[in-house]
Design a protein around this motif. Structure first.
Motif, mmCIF file in Angstrom:
data_model
loop_
_atom_site.group_PDB
_atom_site.id
_atom_site.type_symbol
_atom_site.label_atom_id
_atom_site.label_comp_id
_atom_site.label_asym_id
_atom_site.label_seq_id
_atom_site.Cartn_x
_atom_site.Cartn_y
_atom_site.Cartn_z
ATOM 1 N N SER A 25 0.753 -1.123 0.027
ATOM 2 C CA SER A 25 -0.036 -0.015 0.043
ATOM 3 C C SER A 25 1.046 1.218 0.016
ATOM 4 O O SER A 25 2.106 1.093 0.409
ATOM 5 C CB SER A 25 -0.899 0.100 1.252
ATOM 6 O OG SER A 25 -0.060 -0.026 2.193
ATOM 7 N N SER A 53 5.813 -4.298 -11.982
ATOM 8 C CA SER A 53 4.238 -3.654 -12.510
ATOM 9 C C SER A 53 4.444 -3.424 -14.105
ATOM 10 O O SER A 53 5.574 -3.651 -14.624
ATOM 11 C CB SER A 53 4.150 -2.461 -11.708
ATOM 12 O OG SER A 53 5.043 -1.243 -12.156
ATOM 13 N N ASN A 74 -3.449 -7.384 -8.869
ATOM 14 C CA ASN A 74 -3.363 -6.127 -9.139
ATOM 15 C C ASN A 74 -4.450 -5.319 -8.247
ATOM 16 O O ASN A 74 -4.420 -4.389 -7.489
ATOM 17 C CB ASN A 74 -3.431 -5.484 -10.337
ATOM 18 C CG ASN A 74 -2.150 -5.783 -10.802
ATOM 19 O OD1 ASN A 74 -0.895 -5.995 -10.544
ATOM 20 N ND2 ASN A 74 -2.087 -5.828 -12.350
ATOM 21 N N ASN A 77 -3.650 -5.504 -4.545
ATOM 22 C CA ASN A 77 -2.149 -5.086 -4.343
ATOM 23 C C ASN A 77 -1.486 -6.061 -3.490
ATOM 24 O O ASN A 77 -0.901 -5.514 -2.691
ATOM 25 C CB ASN A 77 -2.414 -3.614 -3.610
ATOM 26 C CG ASN A 77 -2.851 -2.538 -4.511
ATOM 27 O OD1 ASN A 77 -2.650 -2.281 -5.717
ATOM 28 N ND2 ASN A 77 -3.530 -1.811 -3.868
#
Length: 130
Positions: A25, A53, A74, A77
């Protein structure tokens, strides 16, 4: 501030499987890399696997190729490390680590080096023993 929280460690018999999770996060940049490292007692911390990513490029240490798989969700997360055919020598504290960047970086040769990562999780213990 980026935060990482690992979970999923435990005790497993040789040949068994575990799946580690790393919830991330706080990213503010579009590009980031999340890696798994491990540190066994008396040994240096070593890179295990990494995923980027964007295109989701993955990298593995030779010692885990064919046994471990890194993946990501995704929407949540979360990065996973699925570990199969575990061996006693896989026993270690496993950490996830990350850095973020405003541009895409080639980490092909650097992904396993601790110094490129800015943020680390607290670690989760994996013990492989009969």
């Amino acid at each position: 501030q980026v935060q990482l929280v690992e979970s999923g460690g435990g005790l497993v018999q040789p040949g068994g499987s575990l799946r580690l999770s790393c919830v991330a996060s706080g990213f503010t940049a579009d590009y980031y890399v999340i890696a798994w490292f491990r540190q066994a007692p008396g040994k240096e911390r070593e890179g295990v696997s990494c995923i980027s990513s964007g295109d989701g490029s993955t990298y593995y240490a030779d010692s885990v190729k064919g046994r471990f798989t890194i993946s990501r969700d995704n929407a949540k997360n979360t990065v996973f490390l699925t570990m199969n055919s575990l061996k006693p020598e896989d026993t270690a504290v496993y950490y996830c680590a990350t850095f973020e960047s405003h541009s895409i970086l080639d980490v092909t040769t650097s992904w396993g080096k601790e110094f490129i990562y800015d943020y680390w999780g607290q670690g989760t213990q994996v013990t492989v023993s009969s």
